[in-house]
Write a protein that holds these residues in place. Structure first.
Motif, PDB file in Angstrom:
ATOM      1  N   SER A 165       0.808  -1.218   0.000  1.00 36.12           N
ATOM      2  CA  SER A 165       0.000   0.000   0.000  1.00 36.12           C
ATOM      3  C   SER A 165       0.847   1.276   0.000  1.00 36.12           C
ATOM      4  O   SER A 165       1.522   1.570   0.986  1.00 36.12           O
ATOM      5  N   ASN A 211      -0.343   4.220   0.187  1.00 34.21           N
ATOM      6  CA  ASN A 211      -0.954   5.120   1.174  1.00 34.21           C
ATOM      7  C   ASN A 211      -0.421   4.855   2.578  1.00 34.21           C
ATOM      8  O   ASN A 211      -0.173   5.794   3.353  1.00 34.21           O
ATOM      9  N   SER A 251       3.050   6.145   2.812  1.00 27.88           N
ATOM     10  CA  SER A 251       2.977   7.601   2.953  1.00 27.88           C
ATOM     11  C   SER A 251       2.616   8.012   4.372  1.00 27.88           C
ATOM     12  O   SER A 251       3.188   8.966   4.925  1.00 27.88           O
ATOM     13  N   ASP A 252       1.667   7.290   4.984  1.00 25.83           N
ATOM     14  CA  ASP A 252       1.267   7.589   6.362  1.00 25.83           C
ATOM     15  C   ASP A 252       2.438   7.400   7.325  1.00 25.83           C
ATOM     16  O   ASP A 252       2.627   8.189   8.257  1.00 25.83           O
TER      17      ASP A 252
END
Length: 516
Positions: free
Chosen positions: A291, A293, A296-297
């Motif tokens: 993932s 995302n 990135s988190d």
């Protein structure tokens, strides 16, 4: 023995449970058959009650009805909701007299948790057959009684909310496709459960968990931890947690609680709580490769690496260090090959996280831990892996890149990049690619850091920039450095006071060549 899931602390009024009289409690609207079932369940071993799927389903639904009726009539917001410490039998019986619906609320949640954990432990009847109905395995409507307990907010009690959240999590996670594939691997016969029927409840539960993480109140975080640990067992729920902003708030909680192993009201975590929060963050690292995302988190503001590095360097127990090291290894070796993310978006992989680790001076902590000669083979392997990866990454970075990464992380520590020689060589690099002095602006912002050492180093570096950059004095003043440094001259920390005074002095000197 199969895993029974996260532990639920016993109800403080548990000693009153055998003394509950069902007949006088008309507000519960129990039928004669339901009352008889409750009494039968009290006299027989739980394994006997759950041996038949129809009996098990009926018993679970009666308990959910108890919970719904009790909370609707005021249970969960009376005297019992204020009790946090275990009661003696006499105290528990007094609570039963004063707040019978509150005791019934605890009773229903306690019994539901026993049902669920028993079904998880090698039972021929499963959570799927008890809490999901029909050929499509749709979630029973009665689950909403558990969510209502959570939605009581401040009026609810710690045990009721923690227990309801955990029960709901264990029921809902069962429907996740990744969990059903595990059941197939374990060769346990399970009928299909509808994930679609559980998505909305899972989203509501995850939003509640994250809202507790946002809170700065110790009890709020603690009551969400069992449910959060439960949802970490499935890929789908880990993604839901990330999409709800969970990683950010989990890192914030770890950062705020790392320093203490004492449970001070509203502030610090116990060692066990610190371990459980770290465990959840470690679980999330297993979704990094799949993932963009989630990668990135984890990369946002360097918060995850900073929190984990702090745990490695200052955790009070070995088990916390172990799980933090493992999480750092997962970050260091993650790749973007499997899921590269949208075209044009910055690539985030292990190299990014290793750079952050260097900025947080993880290498120093690794060297110290290697000297302690741990016997745990996993810890030894993780330490060796991180040592090599950090050393290899450091060789590829210039001294300026190391400094830039450190400043951007906000995790300043004294070292060779905070010296006169370094700034004499690199002061012009502070301009940045766009001549916007972005790094200088970060240093100026760090003057307001609550960490006094960070503020002192920022004072030093700004002063050295002023010395060695042409017209650096005017640029630093224009960006507001002087206004922020001046109050620090009177700071109670002597070291910070000294560096602030030196920084102001350097801003006052107009021609350094005459001084030198």
């Amino acid at each position: 023995m199969a895993n029974r899931g996260p532990i639920l602390t016993p109800s403080p009024v548990a000693l009153a449970f055998p003394h509950i009289q069902w007949d006088p409690l008309g507000s519960l609207r129990l039928t004669a058959q339901e009352t008889a079932l409750l009494r039968m369940a009290e006299t027989n071993p739980i394994e006997y009650t759950l041996a038949d799927s129809r009996d098990a389903s009926m018993y679970a639904r009666v308990l959910l009805k108890l919970l719904a009726e009790a909370t609707a009539a005021g249970g969960g917001s009376g005297q019992v909701s204020t009790i946090k410490e275990p009661c003696s039998e006499e105290e528990a019986l007094n609570s039963l007299d004063a707040d019978p619906l509150g005791v019934v609320t605890h009773y229903a949640i306690s019994k539901l948790h026993i049902i669920i954990t028993t079904l998880m432990a090698d039972s021929s009847v499963t959570i799927g057959t008890v809490f999901y109905i029909g050929k499509d395995g749709v979630l029973v409507d009665q689950w909403k009684a558990l969510l209502r307990v959570l939605n009581k907010g401040g009026k609810g009690d710690v045990y009721a909310q923690s227990g309801a959240a955990l029960c709901l999590a264990l029921i809902l996670v069962t429907s996740c496709p990744s969990m059903q594939s595990k059941s197939l691997d374990d060769k346990i016969k399970t009928r299909p459960t509808s994930y679609a029927s559980a998505v909305e409840p899972l989203e509501a539960l995850t939003a509640w968990i994250v809202s507790q993480l946002k809170s700065s109140v110790g009890d709020s975080v603690g009551l969400a931890i069992p449910a959060m640990t439960a949802i970490m067992s499935a890929t789908e729920t880990r993604h839901l947690f990330s999409a709800s902003g969970g990683i950010k708030y989990l890192c914030r909680q770890l950062k705020g609680k790392k320093a203490s192993s004492k449970d001070k009201k509203g502030a610090n975590a116990t060692v066990q709580q610190l371990y459980e929060l770290s465990f959840c963050l470690w679980c999330m690292t297993y979704e990094l490769n799949g993932s963009p995302n989630i990668r990135s988190d984890f990369a946002k503001d360097g918060a995850a690496v900073s929190a984990l590095t702090d745990l490695v360097s200052g955790a009070p127990r070995e088990k916390v260090v172990r799980v933090a090291l493992s999480a750092l290894v997962n970050l260091a070796v993650c790749t973007a090959e499997e899921s590269p993310g949208p075209v044009g978006s910055p690539k985030i992989d292990g190299g990014v996280f290793l750079t952050e680790m260097l900025a947080c001076r993880l290498s120093k902590s690794i060297d110290y831990l290697e000297e302690r000669q741990f016997t745990d083979p996993d810890m030894i392997a993780d330490l060796k892996t991180l040592h090599k990866l950090l050393a290899d990454n450091y060789k590829e970075m210039s001294r300026w890149e190391v400094y830039k990464t450190e400043v951007e992380s906000g995790h300043l520590q004294w070292g060779s990049t905070h010296t006169e020689a370094f700034f004499k060589e690199n002061a012009r690099m502070m301009e940045g690619k766009d001549s916007d002095f972005k790094l200088l602006k970060v240093l100026i912002a760090l003057l307001s850091s609550k960490d006094e050492e960070v503020a002192a180093i920022a004072c030093h570096d700004i002063g050295e920039f002023v010395r060695f950059y042409p017209n650096g004095r005017a640029i630093a003043k224009k960006l507001g450095a002087k206004d922020l440094v001046m109050p620090l001259i009177e700071h109670e920390n002597i070291d910070l006071q000294r560096h602030a005074l030196q920084c102001v002095s350097k801003m006052m000197v107009q021609n350094w060549e005459y001084v030198n």
